[in-house]
Design a protein around this motif. Structure first.
Motif, PDB file in Angstrom:
ATOM      1  N   ILE A  37      -0.284   1.902   8.492  1.00 20.11           N
ATOM      2  CA  ILE A  37       0.069   2.228   7.108  1.00 20.11           C
ATOM      3  C   ILE A  37      -1.135   2.027   6.200  1.00 20.11           C
ATOM      4  CG2 ILE A  37       1.578   1.649   5.171  1.00 20.11           C
ATOM      5  CD1 ILE A  37       3.655   0.715   7.227  1.00 20.11           C
ATOM      6  N   ALA A  94       3.429  -5.741  15.205  1.00 16.72           N
ATOM      7  CA  ALA A  94       3.470  -5.823  13.747  1.00 16.72           C
ATOM      8  C   ALA A  94       2.113  -5.481  13.137  1.00 16.72           C
ATOM      9  CB  ALA A  94       3.912  -7.214  13.317  1.00 16.72           C
ATOM     10  N   VAL A 104       3.368  -5.367  -0.031  1.00 16.63           N
ATOM     11  CA  VAL A 104       4.371  -4.625   0.734  1.00 16.63           C
ATOM     12  C   VAL A 104       4.148  -4.786   2.235  1.00 16.63           C
ATOM     13  CG1 VAL A 104       5.240  -2.311   1.277  1.00 16.63           C
ATOM     14  CG2 VAL A 104       4.780  -2.945  -1.099  1.00 16.63           C
ATOM     15  N   LEU A 105       2.898  -4.688   2.655  1.00 19.38           N
ATOM     16  CA  LEU A 105       2.602  -4.802   4.088  1.00 19.38           C
ATOM     17  C   LEU A 105       2.827  -6.213   4.598  1.00 19.38           C
ATOM     18  CD1 LEU A 105      -0.566  -2.548   4.423  1.00 19.38           C
ATOM     19  CD2 LEU A 105       1.816  -2.006   4.963  1.00 19.38           C
ATOM     20  N   TRP A 106       2.600  -7.217   3.741  1.00 18.50           N
ATOM     21  CA  TRP A 106       2.915  -8.591   4.151  1.00 18.50           C
ATOM     22  C   TRP A 106       4.419  -8.751   4.373  1.00 18.50           C
ATOM     23  CZ3 TRP A 106       5.554 -12.460   1.137  1.00 18.50           C
ATOM     24  CH2 TRP A 106       5.592 -13.709   1.757  1.00 18.50           C
ATOM     25  N   LEU A 107       5.233  -8.150   3.472  1.00 15.31           N
ATOM     26  CA  LEU A 107       6.691  -8.216   3.627  1.00 15.31           C
ATOM     27  C   LEU A 107       7.134  -7.497   4.905  1.00 15.31           C
ATOM     28  CD1 LEU A 107       7.810  -7.600  -0.069  1.00 15.31           C
ATOM     29  CD2 LEU A 107       7.817  -9.770   1.189  1.00 15.31           C
ATOM     30  N   ILE A 108       6.499  -6.344   5.176  1.00 11.30           N
ATOM     31  CA  ILE A 108       6.822  -5.623   6.405  1.00 11.30           C
ATOM     32  C   ILE A 108       6.438  -6.458   7.626  1.00 11.30           C
ATOM     33  CG2 ILE A 108       6.215  -3.605   7.808  1.00 11.30           C
ATOM     34  CD1 ILE A 108       5.875  -2.033   5.226  1.00 11.30           C
ATOM     35  N   TYR A 109       5.266  -7.082   7.556  1.00 12.67           N
ATOM     36  CA  TYR A 109       4.804  -7.916   8.664  1.00 12.67           C
ATOM     37  C   TYR A 109       5.766  -9.081   8.907  1.00 12.67           C
ATOM     38  CZ  TYR A 109       2.004 -11.364  11.175  1.00 12.67           C
ATOM     39  OH  TYR A 109       1.579 -12.312  12.076  1.00 12.67           O
ATOM     40  N   ARG A 110       6.181  -9.731   7.826  1.00 14.46           N
ATOM     41  CA  ARG A 110       7.112 -10.857   7.964  1.00 14.46           C
ATOM     42  C   ARG A 110       8.428 -10.399   8.590  1.00 14.46           C
ATOM     43  NH1 ARG A 110       6.035 -15.909   8.091  1.00 14.46           N
ATOM     44  NH2 ARG A 110       7.933 -16.481   6.973  1.00 14.46           N
ATOM     45  N   ARG A 111       8.903  -9.225   8.188  1.00 13.80           N
ATOM     46  CA  ARG A 111      10.157  -8.731   8.735  1.00 13.80           C
ATOM     47  C   ARG A 111      10.011  -8.395  10.222  1.00 13.80           C
ATOM     48  NH1 ARG A 111      14.911  -6.847   6.797  1.00 13.80           N
ATOM     49  NH2 ARG A 111      16.011  -5.286   8.034  1.00 13.80           N
ATOM     50  N   LEU A 112       8.883  -7.792  10.570  1.00 13.18           N
ATOM     51  CA  LEU A 112       8.656  -7.411  11.961  1.00 13.18           C
ATOM     52  C   LEU A 112       8.481  -8.623  12.877  1.00 13.18           C
ATOM     53  CD1 LEU A 112       6.204  -4.408  11.477  1.00 13.18           C
ATOM     54  CD2 LEU A 112       8.584  -4.288  12.258  1.00 13.18           C
ATOM     55  N   VAL A 154       1.413  -2.288  10.633  1.00  9.46           N
ATOM     56  CA  VAL A 154       0.856  -2.568   9.310  1.00  9.46           C
ATOM     57  C   VAL A 154      -0.507  -1.903   9.150  1.00  9.46           C
ATOM     58  CG1 VAL A 154      -0.149  -4.415   7.916  1.00  9.46           C
ATOM     59  CG2 VAL A 154       2.142  -4.676   8.864  1.00  9.46           C
TER      60      VAL A 154
END
Length: 219
Positions: A141, A134, A183-191, A138
């Motif tokens: 990006i 993750a 946005v990257l925090w949301l991606i990190y949480r999803r991953l 992140v």
């Protein structure tokens, strides 16, 4: 420290860092007086440092921010070029941009290093395959965004466009960094919202269940 706290701290740090640049840009654009603009920027940097100290936060970010502003002011004063006010920050960001791919190849993405420093857990995330992946995604990006922003600032610097550099930083870079952080925090949480089967992972406890099923306790 949970992730919303980290996100809030990132936003606060961005705003504090932008304050001296805001004072310098507005003053120089309206008066054209370099010395006055530098004094205003240094004054705001001192206020930010005092605020950080009053909040019982680490003294090093306060001293670092003020020292960076003082160095920027000294360079601009010696050269007489307003664009040199942004030179120390450009150099620092360039070093980070060059080091980032190297650190990622070493499986040490800077995003993970910063998170470990803020949370006090050091390099524990490296033993979690899910978090390591993750942080790598992140950071990739973030690196692409930072490289594009830095390229534009370098172009403006070589053209001596001091006001344009300040306006770009305040109206483009700051919003872009804040939006990217969200946005990257949301991606990190999803991953990271998935089971981890790393045997040495300090974040997840994997227990074997019936039929080969696993139960994962995370975060």
């Amino acid at each position: 420290m949970n992730h919303p706290d980290m996100l809030r701290k990132a936003g606060l740090h961005t705003a504090e860092t932008a304050a001296p640049a805001l004072g310098f840009t507005v003053s120089y654009a309206t008066t054209g007086k370099l010395l006055l603009s530098l004094c205003i920027a240094l004054f705001l940097a001192a206020l930010v440092a005092l605020y950080r100290l009053r909040q019982a936060r680490s003294i090093w970010p306060a001293l670092g921010g003020f020292s960076l502003a003082a160095l920027a002011g000294a360079l601009a004063t010696l050269s007489g070029e307003a664009a040199d006010y942004f030179l120390p920050l450009i150099v620092a960001r360039t070093v980070i941009a060059v080091a980032t791919p190297i650190l990622m190849l070493l499986r040490l993405p800077p995003a993970g290093l910063v998170a470990g420093l803020i949370t006090g857990r050091g390099l524990a995330w490296r033993r979690c395959p899910v978090r390591l992946r993750a942080f790598t995604i992140v950071n990739s990006i973030w690196f692409a965004l930072e490289a594009s922003l830095l390229t534009n600032q370098l172009r403006l610097y070589h053209e001596g466009q001091a006001v344009a550099m300040g306006v770009f930083k305040l109206l483009v870079e700051v919003p872009a960094h804040l939006l990217a952080a969200i946005v990257l925090w949301l991606i990190y949480r999803r991953l990271t919202n998935r089971p981890c089967h790393g045997e040495l992972c300090p974040y997840h406890l994997t227990l074997g269940g019936r039929g080969g099923m696993t139960t994962t306790l995370s975060h």
